[in-house]
Motif scaffolding. Structure first.
Motif, mmCIF file in Angstrom:
data_model
loop_
_atom_site.group_PDB
_atom_site.id
_atom_site.type_symbol
_atom_site.label_atom_id
_atom_site.label_comp_id
_atom_site.label_asym_id
_atom_site.label_seq_id
_atom_site.Cartn_x
_atom_site.Cartn_y
_atom_site.Cartn_z
ATOM 1 N N GLU A 1 4.245 -2.332 1.777
ATOM 2 C CA GLU A 1 3.114 -1.640 2.276
ATOM 3 C C GLU A 1 1.777 -2.441 2.128
ATOM 4 O OE1 GLU A 1 3.999 2.884 2.396
ATOM 5 O OE2 GLU A 1 4.282 2.400 0.466
ATOM 6 N N LEU A 2 1.744 -3.225 1.000
ATOM 7 C CA LEU A 2 0.443 -4.003 1.001
ATOM 8 C C LEU A 2 0.376 -5.078 1.931
ATOM 9 C CD1 LEU A 2 0.981 -3.947 -3.071
ATOM 10 C CD2 LEU A 2 -0.265 -2.387 -1.747
ATOM 11 N N ALA B 1 -4.038 -1.391 1.792
ATOM 12 C CA ALA B 1 -2.858 -0.416 2.196
ATOM 13 C C ALA B 1 -3.695 0.944 2.411
ATOM 14 C CB ALA B 1 -2.064 -0.348 1.143
ATOM 15 N N PHE C 1 2.568 2.965 -3.740
ATOM 16 C CA PHE C 1 3.033 2.181 -2.650
ATOM 17 C C PHE C 1 4.156 1.217 -3.083
ATOM 18 C CE2 PHE C 1 -1.422 3.011 -1.673
ATOM 19 C CZ PHE C 1 -1.303 3.238 -0.218
#
Ligand code: DAT
Ligand code: MG
Length: 151
Positions: free
Chosen positions: A137-138, A36, A133
């Motif tokens: 988003e990972l 990320a 995050f």
């Protein structure tokens, strides 16, 4: 390979000094996987949450002003032992004491402008990743280098 992940951030001084590529390359060449990344200007309140463990220290206010003073490059890096070894790549908190060869030892001079943050343990890593995050988003992906890195 273990799915160990850590939160790494290039602080506003590192971004402004043009050290993003230099710092990313050290994690990348080591063999860690970037999962990320984003550039954001955190609010002061967000900085206070990130550094809540230090709220009673005399430098807390200045530290939070500094972290929220400009763009921060927030990242999550993955790899076996990345939490502990990432801290070794970064070097000790005070660049005056950091070994040459470490990021702070090579690229920073004083503790208040030490250019990079790294989670200090498994629990902080989990909490900091969740703070900075959204799960979406990972990015999970297969790295073709993994079989060569881990055998
Ligand atoms: P680290 O960033 O190595 O995990 P920390 O969590 O103890 O260190 O402190 C967070 C940040 O606060 C650190 O990167 C720089 C700042 N800081 C720490 N000690 C300080 C001090 N004595 N004076 C000024 N800033 C300090
Ligand atoms: Mg810390």
């Amino acid at each position: 390979a273990e799915l160990e992940r850590t939160f790494i951030a290039i602080k506003p001084d590192g971004v402004q000094r043009g050290l993003i590529a230099e710092i990313i390359s050290r994690f990348e060449r080591k063999g860690y996987k970037l999962v990320a990344i984003k550039l954001i200007v955190p609010s002061k309140e967000f900085a206070q949450t990130h550094y809540h463990d230090l709220k009673d220290r005399p430098f807390f206010n200045g530290l939070c002003d500094f972290l929220s003073s400009g763009p921060v490059l927030a990242m999550v890096w993955e790899g076996e032992g990345v939490i502990k070894y990432g801290r070794k790549l970064i070097g000790t908190t005070d660049p005056q004491k950091s070994e040459p060869g470490t990021i702070r030892g090579d690229l920073a001079v004083v503790v208040g402008r030490n250019i990079i943050h790294g989670s200090d343990g498994p629990e902080t890593a989990r909490n900091e990743i969740a703070l900075w995050f959204e799960p979406s988003e990972l990015v999970s992906y297969a790295s073709n280098a993994e079989k060569w890195l881990y055998g």
